[in-house]
Enzyme design. Structure first.
Site, PDB file in Angstrom:
ATOM      1  N   GLU A  14      15.667   0.607  16.976  1.00 34.95           N
ATOM      2  CA  GLU A  14      14.300   0.720  17.528  1.00 34.95           C
ATOM      3  C   GLU A  14      13.811   2.161  17.543  1.00 34.95           C
ATOM      4  O   GLU A  14      12.812   2.473  18.171  1.00 34.95           O
ATOM      5  CB  GLU A  14      14.262   0.137  18.951  1.00 34.95           C
ATOM      6  CG  GLU A  14      14.616  -1.329  19.011  1.00 34.95           C
ATOM      7  CD  GLU A  14      13.756  -2.198  18.095  1.00 34.95           C
ATOM      8  OE1 GLU A  14      12.527  -2.098  18.170  1.00 34.95           O
ATOM      9  OE2 GLU A  14      14.335  -2.960  17.305  1.00 34.95           O
ATOM     10  N   ASP A  38      -3.054  12.607 -11.902  1.00 30.50           N
ATOM     11  CA  ASP A  38      -2.562  11.484 -11.102  1.00 30.50           C
ATOM     12  C   ASP A  38      -3.657  10.767 -10.359  1.00 30.50           C
ATOM     13  O   ASP A  38      -4.677  11.365 -10.033  1.00 30.50           O
ATOM     14  CB  ASP A  38      -1.633  12.016  -9.978  1.00 30.50           C
ATOM     15  CG  ASP A  38      -0.263  12.352 -10.471  1.00 30.50           C
ATOM     16  OD1 ASP A  38       0.091  11.920 -11.559  1.00 30.50           O
ATOM     17  OD2 ASP A  38       0.452  13.061  -9.728  1.00 30.50           O
ATOM     18  N   PRO A  97       7.222   3.879  11.480  1.00 32.27           N
ATOM     19  CA  PRO A  97       5.939   3.179  11.338  1.00 32.27           C
ATOM     20  C   PRO A  97       4.920   3.676  12.370  1.00 32.27           C
ATOM     21  O   PRO A  97       3.719   3.401  12.223  1.00 32.27           O
ATOM     22  CB  PRO A  97       6.294   1.706  11.562  1.00 32.27           C
ATOM     23  CG  PRO A  97       7.651   1.678  12.165  1.00 32.27           C
ATOM     24  CD  PRO A  97       8.322   2.966  11.822  1.00 32.27           C
ATOM     25  N   ARG A 141       8.386  15.863  -7.486  1.00 33.65           N
ATOM     26  CA  ARG A 141       7.705  15.856  -8.787  1.00 33.65           C
ATOM     27  C   ARG A 141       6.537  16.843  -8.835  1.00 33.65           C
ATOM     28  O   ARG A 141       6.068  17.184  -9.916  1.00 33.65           O
ATOM     29  CB  ARG A 141       7.256  14.452  -9.183  1.00 33.65           C
ATOM     30  CG  ARG A 141       6.173  13.875  -8.325  1.00 33.65           C
ATOM     31  CD  ARG A 141       5.890  12.425  -8.677  1.00 33.65           C
ATOM     32  NE  ARG A 141       5.149  12.257  -9.904  1.00 33.65           N
ATOM     33  CZ  ARG A 141       3.828  12.446 -10.031  1.00 33.65           C
ATOM     34  NH1 ARG A 141       3.113  12.831  -8.992  1.00 33.65           N
ATOM     35  NH2 ARG A 141       3.232  12.262 -11.191  1.00 33.65           N
TER      36      ARG A 141
HETATM   37  N1  ADE Z   1      10.703   3.228   9.121  1.00 31.23           N
HETATM   38  C1  ADE Z   1      10.461   1.939   9.406  1.00 31.23           C
HETATM   39  N2  ADE Z   1       9.268   1.573   8.952  1.00 31.23           N
HETATM   40  C2  ADE Z   1       8.719   2.667   8.352  1.00 31.23           C
HETATM   41  C3  ADE Z   1       7.490   2.924   7.695  1.00 31.23           C
HETATM   42  N3  ADE Z   1       6.545   2.004   7.544  1.00 31.23           N
HETATM   43  N4  ADE Z   1       7.273   4.160   7.223  1.00 31.23           N
HETATM   44  C4  ADE Z   1       8.206   5.111   7.387  1.00 31.23           C
HETATM   45  N5  ADE Z   1       9.370   4.926   7.983  1.00 31.23           N
HETATM   46  C5  ADE Z   1       9.639   3.713   8.478  1.00 31.23           C
END
Ligand code: ADE
Length: 279
Positions: A145, A202, A118, A187
């Site tokens: 984590e 797309d 994230p 794809r």
């Molecule tokens: N791992 C945990 N959360 C994630 C996210 N939002 N995007 C990619 N990998 C992740």
């Protein structure tokens, strides 16, 4: 293209064998290997994580396990030489339909190391298009984590490292993110989708979301298909589709329309559609 995935849950990647990706594996367009990170542990408990320096909740994945795993996957040595190769779940093509593999090209052979997190840069259609031309992508699935940051600094010698996020939310681990990214990339590889136009049209290809689609019957529960789609006038149909795409995008993702305006990619007709003054 070859995909390698390093994970503590190899079975999580099983969906890669199905449908479009399974067909690409069978046709020799795609090769997928899944590696169990625990193959690189040294202790009886096969520990892959430890407590974070500086304190705090959760666990951090160990550099002493990830480092050798990434070395071996880059070189296809050690346990990576016989990672679990995925076969397609169901046969999709006859054996004599399998094309010859391409001759090796003269490209940068350092694989891209994709780290789903994230805390990464956003993964977008543009990222998928860029990766679709690579010969090798390696995905490192973190849990807990995250992975000790020195792993990625060190891996920079053997890989082009990219930390990427699917969106502003937190998943438990990278495995589901890998499934999403692999599908978005594969794809786009020539020969994987039957109809080339199906990804030329797309969402995001022209910076807009795709408008609505219709099929038979022409009238369903008193609802009619828009008449223009039955007109046989391709120019009119194309214009109508762009108008619908503009209106939908303006309604749900106004920032995408602003970006097109900023880049000079809207014409006078586009603007009149958006202002509701088109005839
Ligand atoms: N791992 C945990 N959360 C994630 C996210 N939002 N995007 C990619 N990998 C992740």
């Amino acid at each position: 293209m070859r995909l390698d995935v390093i994970t503590i849950f190899p079975e999580y990647l099983d969906p890669l064998r199905h449908a479009l990706l399974g067909r690409a594996i069978e046709r020799g367009i795609l090769d997928v290997a899944v590696h169990d990170l625990r193959s690189w542990t040294h202790d009886v408990h096969k520990a892959v994580d430890d407590t974070p320096y500086g304190g705090g909740p959760g666990m951090v994945m160990k550099p002493t396990v990830w480092g050798p795993a990434l070395d071996d996957v880059a070189a296809l040595t050690g346990p990576a030489a016989d990672g679990l190769r995925l076969d397609s779940a169901h046969p999709h093509v006859a054996a004599d339909d399998v094309p010859e593999p391409d001759a090796p090209g003269g490209r940068d052979d350092r694989p891209v190391l994709v780290v789903p997190t994230p805390a990464g840069r956003p993964f977008t259609q543009a990222t998928a298009e860029r990766w679709a031309t690579e010969e090798r992508l390696v995905f490192a699935c973190g849990r807990y984590e995250g992975i000790d940051q020195r792993v990625f600094e060190d891996a920079g010698e053997r890989y082009r490292v990219e930390e990427v996020s699917l969106g502003d939310y937190v998943l438990i681990g990278g495995e589901v993110a890998v499934l999403v990214m692999a599908e978005a990339v594969v794809r786009l590889i020539p020969g994987v989708l039957g109809n080339r136009r199906s990804h030329e049209e797309d969402s995001f290809q022209d910076g807009l979301l795709e408008g609505p689609s219709y099929t038979k019957p022409r009238v369903w529960r008193d609802r009619e298909v828009p008449a223009v789609l039955l007109s046989g006038d391709h120019a009119k149909v194309d214009r109508w589709r762009r108008d619908q795409a503009l209106l939908r995008t303006a309604a749900v993702r106004p920032e995408l329309v602003e970006a097109l305006e900023h880049d000079g990619r809207l014409d006078g007709h586009d603007r009149s559609v958006l202002e509701g003054t088109a005839e």
